[in-house]
Design a protein around this motif. Sequence first.
Motif, PDB file in Angstrom:
ATOM      1  N   SER A  47       5.109   6.870  -6.050  1.00 27.79           N
ATOM      2  CA  SER A  47       6.042   6.809  -4.930  1.00 27.79           C
ATOM      3  C   SER A  47       5.912   8.089  -4.106  1.00 27.79           C
ATOM      4  O   SER A  47       6.416   9.148  -4.484  1.00 27.79           O
ATOM      5  CB  SER A  47       7.481   6.662  -5.438  1.00 27.79           C
ATOM      6  OG  SER A  47       8.392   6.635  -4.363  1.00 27.79           O
ATOM      7  N   CYS A  48       5.214   7.976  -2.986  1.00 25.79           N
ATOM      8  CA  CYS A  48       5.016   9.122  -2.112  1.00 25.79           C
ATOM      9  C   CYS A  48       4.592   8.614  -0.749  1.00 25.79           C
ATOM     10  O   CYS A  48       3.749   7.707  -0.652  1.00 25.79           O
ATOM     11  CB  CYS A  48       3.956  10.065  -2.686  1.00 25.79           C
ATOM     12  SG  CYS A  48       3.598  11.497  -1.628  1.00 25.79           S
ATOM     13  N   ALA A  49       5.163   9.146   0.292  1.00 25.97           N
ATOM     14  CA  ALA A  49       4.778   8.753   1.644  1.00 25.97           C
ATOM     15  C   ALA A  49       3.290   9.024   1.843  1.00 25.97           C
ATOM     16  O   ALA A  49       2.781  10.073   1.455  1.00 25.97           O
ATOM     17  CB  ALA A  49       5.606   9.520   2.667  1.00 25.97           C
ATOM     18  N   GLY A  50       2.598   8.038   2.420  1.00 23.13           N
ATOM     19  CA  GLY A  50       1.171   8.185   2.656  1.00 23.13           C
ATOM     20  C   GLY A  50       0.313   7.648   1.523  1.00 23.13           C
ATOM     21  O   GLY A  50      -0.913   7.717   1.584  1.00 23.13           O
ATOM     22  N   ILE A  51       0.962   7.099   0.491  1.00 23.37           N
ATOM     23  CA  ILE A  51       0.225   6.518  -0.633  1.00 23.37           C
ATOM     24  C   ILE A  51       0.602   5.044  -0.747  1.00 23.37           C
ATOM     25  O   ILE A  51       1.779   4.693  -0.831  1.00 23.37           O
ATOM     26  CB  ILE A  51       0.510   7.248  -1.951  1.00 23.37           C
ATOM     27  CG1 ILE A  51       0.034   8.704  -1.855  1.00 23.37           C
ATOM     28  CG2 ILE A  51      -0.175   6.537  -3.123  1.00 23.37           C
ATOM     29  CD1 ILE A  51       0.280   9.519  -3.112  1.00 23.37           C
ATOM     30  N   ILE A  52      -0.405   4.171  -0.739  1.00 19.82           N
ATOM     31  CA  ILE A  52      -0.206   2.722  -0.863  1.00 19.82           C
ATOM     32  C   ILE A  52      -0.629   2.290  -2.259  1.00 19.82           C
ATOM     33  O   ILE A  52      -1.707   2.648  -2.734  1.00 19.82           O
ATOM     34  CB  ILE A  52      -1.057   1.948   0.167  1.00 19.82           C
ATOM     35  CG1 ILE A  52      -0.772   2.447   1.576  1.00 19.82           C
ATOM     36  CG2 ILE A  52      -0.821   0.462   0.065  1.00 19.82           C
ATOM     37  CD1 ILE A  52      -1.797   1.965   2.577  1.00 19.82           C
ATOM     38  N   ASN A  53       0.228   1.524  -2.928  1.00 19.75           N
ATOM     39  CA  ASN A  53      -0.109   0.981  -4.240  1.00 19.75           C
ATOM     40  C   ASN A  53      -0.610  -0.449  -4.078  1.00 19.75           C
ATOM     41  O   ASN A  53       0.065  -1.298  -3.499  1.00 19.75           O
ATOM     42  CB  ASN A  53       1.117   0.999  -5.154  1.00 19.75           C
ATOM     43  CG  ASN A  53       1.544   2.415  -5.494  1.00 19.75           C
ATOM     44  OD1 ASN A  53       0.961   3.053  -6.364  1.00 19.75           O
ATOM     45  ND2 ASN A  53       2.565   2.907  -4.802  1.00 19.75           N
ATOM     46  N   VAL A  54      -1.813  -0.704  -4.572  1.00 22.08           N
ATOM     47  CA  VAL A  54      -2.432  -2.029  -4.448  1.00 22.08           C
ATOM     48  C   VAL A  54      -2.777  -2.552  -5.842  1.00 22.08           C
ATOM     49  O   VAL A  54      -3.428  -1.858  -6.629  1.00 22.08           O
ATOM     50  CB  VAL A  54      -3.713  -1.975  -3.588  1.00 22.08           C
ATOM     51  CG1 VAL A  54      -4.321  -3.371  -3.458  1.00 22.08           C
ATOM     52  CG2 VAL A  54      -3.414  -1.389  -2.216  1.00 22.08           C
ATOM     53  N   LYS A  55      -2.329  -3.774  -6.143  1.00 20.46           N
ATOM     54  CA  LYS A  55      -2.612  -4.400  -7.429  1.00 20.46           C
ATOM     55  C   LYS A  55      -3.958  -5.123  -7.376  1.00 20.46           C
ATOM     56  O   LYS A  55      -4.224  -5.905  -6.474  1.00 20.46           O
ATOM     57  CB  LYS A  55      -1.519  -5.394  -7.798  1.00 20.46           C
ATOM     58  CG  LYS A  55      -0.125  -4.788  -7.923  1.00 20.46           C
ATOM     59  CD  LYS A  55      -0.039  -3.823  -9.085  1.00 20.46           C
ATOM     60  CE  LYS A  55       1.388  -3.306  -9.258  1.00 20.46           C
ATOM     61  NZ  LYS A  55       1.479  -2.318 -10.363  1.00 20.46           N
TER      62      LYS A  55
END
Length: 522
Positions: free
Chosen positions: A114-122
């Motif tokens: 969880s951080c702005a500028g980071i996208i989590n993709v499954k």
Amino acid sequence: MVKSIRTVVLFTLILTMFLIGGVRIAVINDDSGITAAAENNSTVITLGQSRGRIFDCNMVALTGEKEKNFAVITPTEETIEYCKSVFVGDEKISVLGKLRNGKAVAVETEKEISCAGIINVKVPVLQESESICMHLLGYTDSSLHGVTGLQKAMDEYLYTDSKISVKYSIDATGKVLSGIEPQIQEDKMSTSGIVTTIDKNIQIAVEKAALNLQKGAVVVSEAGSGKIRAMVSKPSFSLDNLDKVLTDKNSPLINRALLGYNVGSAFKPCIAMAEAQSNMTVDCVGSVEIDGNVFACHKTTGHGEVDMGEALAQSCNSYFYRFALNQGGEKIYETATLFGFGYNKTLCQGIATQGEKIPTRDSLSKNRALANFSIGQGELLASPVSMLTLYEAIACDGVYHLPTIVESVIENAVITKTFEGQKATKAISKATAGVLKNYLTEVVKTGTGTGAFSQRVDVAGKTSTAQTGWTGKDGTPKKHSWFCGFFPVENPKYIVAVLVEDSANTSIAATEIFRYIAEALT
């Protein structure tokens, strides 16, 4: 070389966990399957490829069930500061170096960041090195086309060239443009694929029952439909060492559930169906002379006078020699073909049994061949899958279904194609089935099948020790053990065929495996 690389990576991961006391984070390098391509003022980071999943009958994923999380990091001051506190060593140098040069970075993490500028993709794990139902499911090649099993047979419904990726806009120098949100191409096939007849819970129970089986197979079908609910072949294999598997003398890639084997006495109920209510008795003295040839009973001292029920319970060969000769080869042949013995069964497109065989009509006109056939020996070869039809007919008032394994094709969770199940075949009368059901119940209570007896559920079935004609290095004849049956007796739900190949060298009995399954599913 590969092993040493994996060792270094594993050590680094453990060290990272120890140092930061948090989530395992692994930087994914170019050889991991993640690629980046620049085109038309954009760069695309490909994290993986989509492929249709294989589901069980309850829509539980059998493939692609597990997912990996990838954190795709956009180069900003905030993400650079965040990564300073997360990474250590070479990983820190690599990640920060790319971010400071305006490049996006793909990172695998154990949980979402969880951080702005980071996208989590499954990204789905479409193929594990080891999983349940390995032989039936099969595996794919590097291009994600099916090579074996259902992956190959149903490749037209499972394969797609769709990628899972993140696309960034870049400037003329290749740096990511700030203020423009990246485009995410997610897994389009997560709810598409094929639905099988396998029940994952039953499959797991059967694999546990067969844990100590060195070589052989176990198949469970649903009484009244012929749908395969579980299929196990041993030995299994791992995709991590396929090169070794290919030269293994035990042939672990073969799906033994589909392969024709010597059957032995588990076939006797089929012979009995020629006239199950016969009043014939035989005085077994340990052998029978037929046309100048001596045919032995497994009990060399003899069983004494036995009728059909007692002959099945004690697996008396002498009785069945005489019974078959009395019935004649033509009638015995016709009875066997009622259940589809002698030809390969297609479970779905591309998946079929192999090596099924019975003697010809002409050969059964000869007493020697007929005598061997009467006890499930000679030219008879049948797969564990094929044995299910015989026992389903006994369990279900004379009616059986040819086995099936695939139910439907789905796209975005919507059924687009349905494969019809096999129509019911009335092979014998309800009365004949009832007589044989009683006989097979007695096999377990007082006969050769007491190892399958359960205090929890009433079961019925037949044991078998099949001669193969082969010998081991020490000259000992190789034999296969079987137990085929069903449960509960009064209202059968499941038909089970258990094959223990080369049983002298296996520590678990077919009856023991059957009993475990019966109790696990009750």
